[in-house]
Design an enzyme around this catalytic site. Structure first.
Site, PDB file in Angstrom:
ATOM      1  N   SER A   1     -80.036-136.484   0.044  1.00  9.74           N
ATOM      2  CA  SER A   1     -80.074-136.887   1.433  1.00  9.74           C
ATOM      3  C   SER A   1     -80.541-135.716   2.307  1.00  9.74           C
ATOM      4  O   SER A   1     -80.015-134.611   2.199  1.00  9.74           O
ATOM      5  CB  SER A   1     -78.689-137.340   1.846  1.00  9.74           C
ATOM      6  N   GLY A   2     -81.514-135.981   3.138  1.00  7.56           N
ATOM      7  CA  GLY A   2     -82.021-134.939   4.039  1.00  7.56           C
ATOM      8  C   GLY A   2     -83.124-134.111   3.410  1.00  7.56           C
ATOM      9  O   GLY A   2     -83.614-133.163   4.023  1.00  7.56           O
TER      10      GLY A   2
ATOM     11  N   THR B   1     -87.833-139.966   3.306  1.00  7.94           N
ATOM     12  CA  THR B   1     -88.373-140.954   4.245  1.00  7.94           C
ATOM     13  C   THR B   1     -89.609-140.395   4.946  1.00  7.94           C
ATOM     14  O   THR B   1     -90.613-141.097   5.108  1.00  7.94           O
ATOM     15  CB  THR B   1     -87.288-141.333   5.260  1.00  7.94           C
TER      16      THR B   1
ATOM     17  N   ASN C   1     -77.912-135.404   7.190  1.00  5.83           N
ATOM     18  CA  ASN C   1     -79.197-135.785   7.765  1.00  5.83           C
ATOM     19  C   ASN C   1     -78.965-136.625   9.018  1.00  5.83           C
ATOM     20  O   ASN C   1     -78.195-137.584   8.990  1.00  5.83           O
ATOM     21  CB  ASN C   1     -79.973-136.599   6.701  1.00  5.83           C
TER      22      ASN C   1
ATOM     23  N   SER D   1     -80.405-140.364   8.263  1.00  7.36           N
ATOM     24  CA  SER D   1     -80.261-140.621   6.840  1.00  7.36           C
ATOM     25  C   SER D   1     -80.442-142.109   6.543  1.00  7.36           C
ATOM     26  O   SER D   1     -79.857-142.965   7.220  1.00  7.36           O
ATOM     27  CB  SER D   1     -78.879-140.150   6.403  1.00  7.36           C
ATOM     28  N   SER D   2     -81.284-142.371   5.551  1.00  4.27           N
ATOM     29  CA  SER D   2     -81.465-143.779   5.174  1.00  4.27           C
ATOM     30  C   SER D   2     -80.235-144.185   4.379  1.00  4.27           C
ATOM     31  O   SER D   2     -79.909-143.549   3.379  1.00  4.27           O
ATOM     32  CB  SER D   2     -82.703-143.940   4.298  1.00  4.27           C
TER      33      SER D   2
ATOM     34  N   GLY E   1     -81.295-140.171  -3.391  1.00  5.22           N
ATOM     35  CA  GLY E   1     -81.355-139.302  -4.559  1.00  5.22           C
ATOM     36  C   GLY E   1     -79.982-139.147  -5.185  1.00  5.22           C
ATOM     37  O   GLY E   1     -78.980-139.709  -4.710  1.00  5.22           O
TER      38      GLY E   1
ATOM     39  N   GLU F   1     -76.494-138.029  -6.042  1.00  9.14           N
ATOM     40  CA  GLU F   1     -75.488-137.529  -5.096  1.00  9.14           C
ATOM     41  C   GLU F   1     -74.281-137.007  -5.835  1.00  9.14           C
ATOM     42  O   GLU F   1     -73.744-137.678  -6.727  1.00  9.14           O
ATOM     43  CB  GLU F   1     -75.056-138.643  -4.139  1.00  9.14           C
TER      44      GLU F   1
HETATM   45  N1  ATP Z   1     -92.492-132.719   5.949  1.00  2.91           N
HETATM   46  C1  ATP Z   1     -91.601-132.512   6.904  1.00  2.91           C
HETATM   47  N2  ATP Z   1     -91.968-131.808   7.989  1.00  2.91           N
HETATM   48  C2  ATP Z   1     -91.094-131.587   8.978  1.00  2.91           C
HETATM   49  N3  ATP Z   1     -89.831-132.021   8.985  1.00  2.91           N
HETATM   50  C3  ATP Z   1     -89.403-132.722   7.930  1.00  2.91           C
HETATM   51  C4  ATP Z   1     -90.287-133.025   6.847  1.00  2.91           C
HETATM   52  N4  ATP Z   1     -89.588-133.738   5.947  1.00  2.91           N
HETATM   53  C5  ATP Z   1     -88.326-133.891   6.469  1.00  2.91           C
HETATM   54  N5  ATP Z   1     -88.229-133.289   7.641  1.00  2.91           N
HETATM   55  C6  ATP Z   1     -87.017-133.210   8.502  1.00  2.91           C
HETATM   56  O1  ATP Z   1     -85.920-133.498   7.708  1.00  2.91           O
HETATM   57  C7  ATP Z   1     -85.209-134.609   8.204  1.00  2.91           C
HETATM   58  C8  ATP Z   1     -84.685-135.448   7.074  1.00  2.91           C
HETATM   59  O2  ATP Z   1     -85.730-136.056   6.416  1.00  2.91           O
HETATM   60  P1  ATP Z   1     -85.616-137.502   5.812  1.00  2.91           P
HETATM   61  O3  ATP Z   1     -84.977-138.420   6.748  1.00  2.91           O
HETATM   62  O4  ATP Z   1     -86.960-137.880   5.327  1.00  2.91           O
HETATM   63  O5  ATP Z   1     -84.684-137.262   4.624  1.00  2.91           O
HETATM   64  P2  ATP Z   1     -84.308-138.260   3.452  1.00  2.91           P
HETATM   65  O6  ATP Z   1     -84.643-137.594   2.207  1.00  2.91           O
HETATM   66  O7  ATP Z   1     -84.968-139.546   3.714  1.00  2.91           O
HETATM   67  O8  ATP Z   1     -82.796-138.363   3.613  1.00  2.91           O
HETATM   68  P3  ATP Z   1     -81.883-139.602   3.321  1.00  2.91           P
HETATM   69  O9  ATP Z   1     -81.758-139.720   1.869  1.00  2.91           O
HETATM   70  O10 ATP Z   1     -80.668-139.253   3.983  1.00  2.91           O
HETATM   71  O11 ATP Z   1     -82.565-140.727   3.933  1.00  2.91           O
HETATM   72  C9  ATP Z   1     -86.199-135.364   9.053  1.00  2.91           C
HETATM   73  O12 ATP Z   1     -85.541-136.058  10.079  1.00  2.91           O
HETATM   74  C10 ATP Z   1     -87.057-134.244   9.583  1.00  2.91           C
HETATM   75  O13 ATP Z   1     -86.467-133.678  10.724  1.00  2.91           O
HETATM   76 MG    MG Z   2     -84.368-141.335   4.209  1.00  4.77          MG
END
Ligand code: ATP
Ligand code: MG
Length: 1108
Positions: free
Chosen positions: A107-108, A112, A157, A160-161, A387, A389
């Site tokens: 997560s984070g 996404t 996050n 977070s999705s 992912g 956890e």
């Molecule tokens: N390539 C990137 N460039 C800049 N910031 C990023 C990038 N990837 C992620 N982030 C930052 O990290 C934060 C978390 O990313 P994201 O929501 O995609 O995580 P996740 O893997 O989908 O988490 P979760 O599993 O909780 O959904 C985003 O809100 C953004 O601020």
């Molecule tokens: Mg996500």
């Protein structure tokens, strides 16, 4: 020329972990850190992309970057998520291979974001057009909607999705998007009713309360104050950098783009509001007579409002919170709910309501974005799933999530190996078995249908009797005790009896990515996921279309006594479907790593990353990838890159690329076990070999650079030198020219001076000579003159002596000489030169003559006798002829000026000349006299009035004449009138007509040749007039009278012409006898010029003085 680049250029650390040397976890982490510190957040493991979350926006997602990576080979540029997206999209479009992009990470970690980057890249590079753009927009806009309802702020996050998402994007044969299908997995619905500390409920609740208008909130019976709602945790209601109100507008806009109707949006919001209201319903116990407690709704206001919102009858819902009806076959048993059960029921309803709403949203979005065309589609799947956890307290959700990741790992290993193997077969490389850890055994532990953990959980849930989490754990302890990946304190496996890290109410599974301790508490409940039938029926009864749809099982007409499938069962099924789906596609992996727990940029927490590297199995990943050959490259780019290392291949290799590479490798003496030749690629076993090549290349490039520099410098210096040389030549040439010019000018002036002196001297010398010569000539001339004089005189004397004799000889000699000379010189002239000269001369003479004549022409008077003198004798005839012509011409001109009267006068004069000229001496004197005709002015003069009246016709002539008496020859004055028809003689004094003779009676007129005025009118014999005889008359105007008479005779048609006899003797018939009138020349006496005398009876003699 296109510049061929490679991933290997300007690498920070290594761009591909497969090339890491030596390969260890530490070097792996060091490489990641090194690259992360240099903002290189992407690193490859073969075709897998590792993505480090930078936690800040980097300038690497610009449209220019999209263009850079578009249609480029995967290893051509530095690692980037775009390279992977491009590779996937191109394989899909060009090779017709369905693709899936699997994004995993904790997560984070940025899953996404990565999925959005992939989607935006594909949208940017695929086709364009109104329809295509609409599809793209709908696909992209589905994200904000799902994120609002499915994402929440967690401690890890802010966005977070809380659900797994798999989206199939469908393309046509051209690669244009047609639509898509979204599948969602296991929404974390527990979050609806309870959030851990520091976390929030799903975004949509906050967005609605912050962003909706007052009016909307009033309609939804909501209050803007978060604190009014039990389901909303207060401690992190406002999140830094998250604008809920703005996001609400974005979501509403996105819903509109995706195709939600306004009433659908309203229904969705009503459901969201209903969930909030539901959280506010509280219960109180009410004791019943049998001693049990029964729950009652505390404050019915929220319940009422909620029922109003959803169109539910309040009493029905109220009852559902107090009683539970259990139906078994034909029996219906109703039991009361205590307060705890009522709360459980409420939360279960809220969770179900929300999760079903979420699933409905996904279905509704799918309806909008589904591809219209029925043709075969190419599909690109994007999987953004939670992912692996490992929390301190891991429950049923983590178990499910980790199970999913286990499956993904398995498919990853399977597909990677399969791909590797396929490539080896394709390239004709011998396949060597690869040692790797196969996690199928862990998957089996969880999903085995007989003794898998999920199967046992289901069994427990379905089993009659008391079922608790403990009984479930016991069951596990019994059945899985022997499993090498299962650990439990109470299992028969004595190994863990003393393991205090393993509590009694927990079990531990050794996942591929590490051990995870699960607390058994809640497993049964969560798996059951029960909603009391009374509640679903109450919902079904709602007067709200959406609610009714969401609770189909509440339909009393379709009561299904079978238990609904458990959550575990459903998840397993959907994971199974997903895996089958993924297996048919070409996988592309993005492994997201989170660098720190603080959501901060630039911090690389090694322990955290190490942990992720482990559970993501990245080392495993590298090992699998390196098991055979670490590096492979097509022959062309390989030769292109390293051809400078061998003289035979540098600078150009003319043969096939493979042979070039073979020559290269043998020339470099790379051990043969280090590489293999595939059909189109060379496979290099160890990164060491590659780096050896790279190092040699680097050195060689340095040498080449030096060489290029050397040549360039040489060229530059030479060019400069040549330029200088050229300039020097130009300068020298100009200078020489200038110097020569100066010198020449000097010589020239000196020469002129010398010349002038010389010429002067020569001229003077010549002058002296000439003067001397002249004096000599003069002297000689003088001497000669004297001598010639002497000679001449001597000769003269001799000639005089011989003159006579020699004259003839001299003449002959002269002619002879002339002849000779002409003969001699004739040839020098052209045959007709003489003629030409003659003609020319004549022409010139004529010209001159005519021009002179023109200049000297006499006047136009016809009587002008002057005429220029003749200039040349030979023009005599012409001159006379021209004079005649000129005279005729000017006469004609003169005549043309005459009036009719004048013309008549001149005609008369002409007639007179014809009659008398050179015949009568009187004639010349008459020429100058005008023929006046009427000398007496008879018509005007009153004296002749009587006579005038006697003569009726026009008088042509009136004059006084003398009528000669035959007797004495004396004259009597008579008036002579001539008319057109007659001649009248009248008395001069009285005017009495004495005789009138009609003109036809006149036969002739006789006159003398002398200068007298006598004339005789002879009458026709026998006529009436002839009785008195002829008339002998004398007049000064004789010529005029005769001419007029003759003229009348000649013009009258009825008469004969009057004869005019001119002779010095003629006969006149007087009355009886004829008398001869004879004219003699006499002497003038007493001024009377003419005298007439009777000589005898028959003769009258007229003496006329001779004219001078
Ligand atoms: N390539 C990137 N460039 C800049 N910031 C990023 C990038 N990837 C992620 N982030 C930052 O990290 C934060 C978390 O990313 P994201 O929501 O995609 O995580 P996740 O893997 O989908 O988490 P979760 O599993 O909780 O959904 C985003 O809100 C953004 O601020
Ligand atoms: Mg996500």
């Amino acid at each position: 020329m296109e510049v061929k680049t490679s991933l290997l250029d300007n690498m920070i650390g290594v761009g591909d972990m497969v090339l890491l040397e030596p390969l260890s976890e530490d070097s792996f982490l060091e490489n990641l850190r090194n690259r992360f510190d240099h903002n290189e957040i992407y690193t490859y493991i073969g075709s897998v992309v590792i993505s480090m979350n930078p936690y800040r926006s980097l300038p690497i997602y610009t449209p220019e970057k999209v263009e850079d990576y578009r249609n480029r080979n995967f290893y051509e540029l530095s690692p980037h998520i775009y390279a992977l997206a491009d590779e996937a999209y191109r394989s899909l479009r060009d090779q017709d291979k369905d693709q899936c992009i699997l994004i995993t990470g904790e997560s984070g970690a940025g899953k996404t974001e990565a999925s959005k980057l992939v989607m935006s890249y594909v949208a940017a590079v695929c086709g364009k057009g109104q329809e295509v753009n609409k599809v793209k927009e709908q696909l992209l806009q589905s994200n904000p909607v799902l994120e609002a309802f499915g994402n929440a702020k967690t401690v890890r996050n802010d966005n977070s999705s809380r659900f797994g998402k798999y989206m199939d994007i469908e393309f046509d044969f051209k690669g244009d998007p047609l639509g898509g299908v979204i599948s969602n997995y296991l929404l974390e619905k527990s979050r609806v009713v309870k959030q851990p500390r520091g976390e929030r409920n799903f975004h949509v609740f906050y967005q609605l309360l912050s962003g909706a208008s007052d009016d909307t909130l009033r309609k939804l019976k909501l209050d803007r104050d978060f604190s009014k709602y039990n389901y909303l945790s207060l401690d992190s209601a406002v999140v830094n950098g998250l604008d809920d109100a703005a996001n609400f507008r974005t979501v509403r806009n996105a819903m509109q783009i995706v195709g939600f109707m306004e009433d659908e949006v309203q229904s969705v919001l009503e459901l969201v509001a209903a969930v909030l209201k539901l959280g506010n319903i509280e219960f109180k116990p009410e004791s019943r007579c049998n001693g049990t407690d029964e729950s009652r709704v505390k404050d019915k206001n929220d319940l009422k409002e909620m029922c109003e919102l959803l169109g539910i009858e309040q009493s029905v819902l109220e009852r559902a919170f107090s009683y539970r009806t259990v139906e078994a076959k034909l029996e219906k048993v109703s039991t009361t709910l205590n307060v705890a059960q009522a709360y459980y029921a409420r939360d279960a309803l809220a969770k179900n309501l929300y999760s079903r709403l979420f699933s409905w949203l996904v279905t509704r979005i799918n309806e909008s974005i589904k591809a219209q065309a029925k043709t075969r589609h190419k599909v690109m799947g994007v999987l953004d799933i939670y992912g692996f956890e490992i929390f301190e307290d891991n429950s049923f959700e983590q178990f499910i999530i980790n199970y999913c990741n286990e499956k993904l790992q398995q498919i990853f290993i399977e597909l990677t190996l399969r791909e590797e193997q396929e490539e080896y077969v394709r390239e004709g490389i011998e396949w060597t078995n690869i040692e790797y850890f196969n996690n199928a055994v862990i998957c089996d532990l969880i999903e085995n249908n007989q003794n898998g953990i999920l199967a046992m959980l289901d069994e427990e849930c379905l089993r009659p009797g008391t079922v608790t989490d403990e009984t479930f754990l016991d069951k596990l302890n019994t059945i899985c005790a022997e499993h090498q990946h299962f650990e439990s304190r109470l299992s028969k496996n004595s190994k863990f009896l003393t393991d205090h890290s393993l509590p009694h109410n927990c079990f531990r599974i050794q996942h591929y990515a590490g051990k995870v301790l699960y607390r058994a508490e809640g497993f049964v409940d969560k798996n059951n996921d029960l909603l009391y039938r009374d509640l679903s029926q109450a919902m079904y009864k709602a007067n709200h279309s959406l609610i009714k749809q969401l609770f189909p099982e509440g339909n009393p007409g379709k009561v299904n006594l079978k238990r609904p499938p458990t959550a575990g069962f459903q998840f397993k099924a959907s994971v199974g479907t997903l895996m089958r789906n993924l297996q048919t596609k070409n996988p592309n992996y993005i492994r997201c790593i989170k660098p720190n727990d603080k959501k901060a940029s630039h911090i690389f927490t090694e322990s955290l990353v190490r942990h992720q590297v482990r559970y993501l199995g990245l080392m495993e990943n590298v090992r699998v990838r390196r098991a055979g050959y670490a590096f492979r490259q097509a022959y062309e780019p390989c030769l292109e890159r390293y051809k400078m290392l061998c003289k035979k291949t540098w600078p150009h290799w003319r043969g096939p690329a493979r042979e070039g590479v073979e020559v290269l490798m043998s020339d470099l003496q790379v051990p043969t076990e280090e590489f293999s030749y595939g059909r189109s690629k060379i496979f290099i076993r160890n990164p060491r070999t590659l780096f050896f090549l790279e190092e040699r290349r680097r050195q060689c490039l340095q040498d080449l650079a030096t060489l290029i520099q050397k040549i360039y410098r040489g060229w530059k210096c030479r060019s400069h030198f040549l330029l200088l040389k050229k300039s020097q030549i130009v300068v020298a040439a100009w200078y020489r020219r200038y110097a020569q010019q100066k010198k020449y000018q000097k010589i020239k002036s000196a020469t002129t001076v010398v010349q002038s002196y010389t010429r002067g001297w020569q001229a003077r010398k010549l002058l002296r000579e000439l003067k001397y010569q002249k004096r000599c000539e003069e002297a000689a001339t003088t001497i000669a003159a004297y001598w010639h004089g002497t000679q001449a005189r001597r000769e003269l004397r001799r000639l005089k002596e011989e003159a006579r004799r020699k004259h003839a000889v001299a003449v002959i000699w002269a002619y002879w000489q002339g002849l000779k000379v002409r003969r001699e010189y004739r040839k020098f002239f052209r045959a007709n030169a003489g003629k030409k000269i003659y003609e020319f001369t004549i022409q010139r003479i004529m010209q001159k003559y005519f021009l002179g004549l023109k200049r000297d022409l006499p006047s136009m008077s016809p009587i002008d006798k002057s005429w220029p003198s003749r200039p040349y004798l030979f023009l005599d005839g012409v001159h006379t002829e021209l004079r005649r012509i000129f005279h005729l011409w000017r006469c004609k001109k003169y005549r043309s000026t005459f009036t009719e009267e004048k013309k008549a006068v001149y005609e008369e004069k002409l007639e007179a000349s014809e009659i008398f000229k050179d015949k009568k001496a009187l004639y010349p004197s008459s020429v100058s006299q005008p023929f006046k005709g009427d000398y007496l002015e008879i018509r005007k003069n009153p004296k002749y009035q009587k006579l005038n009246s006697a003569v009726e016709e026009k008088v042509l002539l009136a004059d006084v004449v003398n009528k000669i008496n035959r007797a004495n020859g004396k004259g009597t004055a008579r008036i002579f009138l001539l008319t057109k028809n007659s001649v009248v003689l009248a008395d001069q004094k009285t005017g009495q007509v004495k005789a009138s003779v009609p003109l036809p009676d006149l036969t002739s007129v006789s006159v003398s040749t002398q200068s007298d005025g006598f004339f005789a009118l002879k009458l026709k014999e026998g006529s009436a007039s002839a009785v008195k005889g002829d008339f002998l008359l004398s007049s000064e105007h004789l010529i005029e009278i005769i001419t007029k008479l003759h003229h009348i005779g000649s013009t009258a048609a009825d008469r004969e012409q009057l004869n005019v006899d001119i002779s010095d003797e003629f006969l006149v018939q007087f009355k009886q006898d004829k008398v001869c009138v004879k004219f003699i020349q006499g002497v003038a006496k007493n001024g009377n010029s003419v005298s007439c005398k009777r000589k005898n009876n028959r003769l009258l003699e007229v003496s006329v003085p001779a004219t001078a």
